[in-house]
Design an enzyme around this catalytic site. Structure first.
Site, PDB file in Angstrom:
ATOM      1  N   LYS A  60       0.840  -1.200   0.000  1.00 44.51           N
ATOM      2  CA  LYS A  60       0.000   0.000   0.000  1.00 44.51           C
ATOM      3  C   LYS A  60       0.872   1.246   0.000  1.00 44.51           C
ATOM      4  CE  LYS A  60      -3.948   1.958   2.551  1.00 44.51           C
ATOM      5  NZ  LYS A  60      -4.821   1.789   3.738  1.00 44.51           N
ATOM      6  N   SER A 137      -9.633   1.933   2.953  1.00 40.68           N
ATOM      7  CA  SER A 137      -8.777   2.720   2.077  1.00 40.68           C
ATOM      8  C   SER A 137      -7.786   1.854   1.298  1.00 40.68           C
ATOM      9  CB  SER A 137      -7.992   3.745   2.905  1.00 40.68           C
ATOM     10  OG  SER A 137      -7.156   3.104   3.856  1.00 40.68           O
ATOM     11  N   SER A 161     -10.016  -0.625   7.062  1.00 44.42           N
ATOM     12  CA  SER A 161      -9.485  -0.324   5.729  1.00 44.42           C
ATOM     13  C   SER A 161      -8.869  -1.508   5.010  1.00 44.42           C
ATOM     14  CB  SER A 161      -8.445   0.803   5.816  1.00 44.42           C
ATOM     15  OG  SER A 161      -9.054   2.002   6.217  1.00 44.42           O
TER      16      SER A 161
END
Length: 506
Positions: A60, A137, A161
């Protein structure tokens, strides 16, 4: 299948699904082919567990890497390259894994659909004429795994997330107990909640990565020391009869019927395998979401204060600031997206002298009540509590809790665009409580079946969440494998070509 073909399949899928915008940067194809095509890649080690040698793993974009830019999908960090790797990245590389690239996300981790990104939204293609939310996210990491563009991925989970994108895309998403995985080198959103999470196609692959990363890191002040780690874990085993708690407070009126039916069907399947079901009450969880959206923005407003273009971040062009504003007003106004600005303002307000007692302090009290609710229902004592502290006795004591991960299936991006922020925040209603309490939780896909299954949704799945007591990460992972057997899900949430299918054709 040869290793070179296996590597080639990931590259083919990265090209084929580039329009989904899951990646913001990728490893050079020649590097991936050389690493995964020339070594003795094996699926199991001597102890029978999966090994990570030469597995392509995506990272990420808020986890620092020195070989790729780390932007946190924000304009204010668009040119930032870290001089070091985060601890979790270094541990993966030490195990022989290949960093496949950096994945798209909501800016600084703030969002539920991965649409608040400097690099544009992540798009999950479910129908030819419709794009759906991949969750947020960590939507880019989840979609990269679901579309076989990498073997697994790292994300971060602050209030869901990792688990929410896993539920939407049909993969497995695991948030470990707070403090087990190092946060050193992870760009902070909310320090007391941020947890590095793992996404994979199975609980077994997720566990292999967790075993490699589950180490004490002296560089991280929130990392759990060895003395405390030695006390973690319960005596319960997934191979035995596990006491499953059914949190009645999660059966909300807005729960989608397809999700509710999948929840009930999963409970029945596990009961048929010898596990017992026990209704439990978690009354404080009804206020958990409100508390989270006070606490997380408050911590974010403090963490993001350093991004002013002087200490950190890119400065806006031209003269910044006026006699009526601060030096960095223009830089922060242009560098931060609307959702980040909204949460900074919310956080700054809740920490202000006139609001801190009524908002921030009250939210901290709710957080403690949420933790106490979980401690009351779990059979295992919370190892972070003093041994002389006894939780209130209740009739039911359980080993794990089982509930939906999200209240609905993945919405279309057009519906997401029409939502107001409060509606988007509601997607985290089932994931936030475990985050507030720092508990391990994993989302496992289960298929849509029976009357709920139609030609339109037959490739979809529902995320079912397993929550355990603090430190019971191994039990949660083991029970996730049990759930995969009880309610096997042959689909990956979106219809894509697997690595094996691409390799066979090539």
């Amino acid at each position: 299948m040869s290793l070179s073909k296996h590597a080639k399949s990931y590259l083919i899928n990265q090209s084929k699904y580039a329009h989904l915008n899951a990646f913001v940067s990728r490893v050079e194809p020649s590097v991936l082919l050389a690493r995964t095509g020339s070594s003795r890649l094996t699926s199991e080690g001597e102890d029978g567990r999966l090994v990570l040698n030469d597995k392509p793993i995506a990272i990420k974009d808020n986890i620092c890497t020195k070989d790729f830019k780390t932007t946190a999908s924000s304009g204010i960090l668009r040119d930032f390259t870290s001089p070091y790797d985060a601890t979790v990245v270094k541990l993966l590389q030490d195990a022989g894994a290949v960093v496949a690239g950096k994945t798209n996300m909501d800016e600084f981790g703030m969002g539920s659909h991965s649409t608040h990104s400097y690099h544009g939204p992540v798009k999950m293609q479910r129908y030819e004429d419709e794009e759906a939310s991949a969750g947020g996210s960590s939507g880019g990491s989840a979609l990269a795994v679901a579309s076989a563009q990498c073997w697994a991925a790292l994300g971060t989970d602050t209030g869901g997330s990792v688990r929410l994108p896993a539920a939407y895309t049909g993969v497995v998403g695991f948030k470990p107990s707070y403090g087990l995985l190092s946060r050193w080198g992870v760009i902070a959103y909310a320090n007391s909640l941020d947890t590095v999470g793992i996404l994979g196609t199975s609980a077994t692959s997720v566990e292999a990565i967790f075993d490699q990363l589950n180490l004490y890191d002296p560089q991280d002040p929130t990392s759990l020391p060895p003395s405390t780690r030695s006390r973690l874990g319960s005596k319960a085993r997934a191979s035995d009869s596990v006491r499953i708690g059914i949190p009645l407070d999660y059966n909300i009126t807005t729960l989608h019927p397809i999700v509710r039916n999948a929840w009930v069907r999963t409970l029945k399947a596990l009961h048929e395998r010898g596990h017992t079901l026990h209704p439990v009450r978690l009354p404080a969880t009804q206020r958990a979401l409100s508390a989270y959206y006070v606490l997380a923005p408050a911590e974010a407003s403090s963490n993001l204060a350093k991004y002013d273009g002087v200490r950190y971040g890119s400065r806006a062009e031209g003269i910044d600031g006026t006699p009526d504003s601060v030096l960095f007003a223009k830089t922060r106004g242009q560098g931060f997206g609307p959702e980040v600005q909204r949460r900074i303002l919310l956080g700054a307000f809740s920490l202000s002298a006139q609001a801190i007692d009524n908002y921030f302090i009250q939210a901290q009290k709710v957080r403690r009540l949420v933790q106490q609710d979980f401690n009351k229902v779990f059979a295992t004592q919370n190892p972070l509590l003093d041994e002389t502290t006894h939780a209130e006795e209740t009739e039911e004591k359980v080993d794990v809790l089982l509930c939906p991960t999200a209240p609905s299936l993945a919405p279309s991006l057009s519906d997401v665009k029409a939502q107001d922020p409060i509606q988007a925040y509601m997607n985290d209603v089932f994931t936030v409580p475990a985050s507030l309490a720092g508990l391990p939780a994993i989302s496992v896909p289960v298929p849509i079946a029976g009357k709920d299954r139609t030609k339109e949704n037959e490739e979809f799945s529902v995320g079912i969440q397993i929550i355990g007591q603090y430190g019971d990460d191994k039990l949660v992972l083991d029970f996730a494998k049990e759930l995969e057997v009880a309610a096997p899900c042959p689909h990956a949430g979106i219809k894509i070509d697997t690595a094996e299918e691409v390799s066979r054709r090539s």
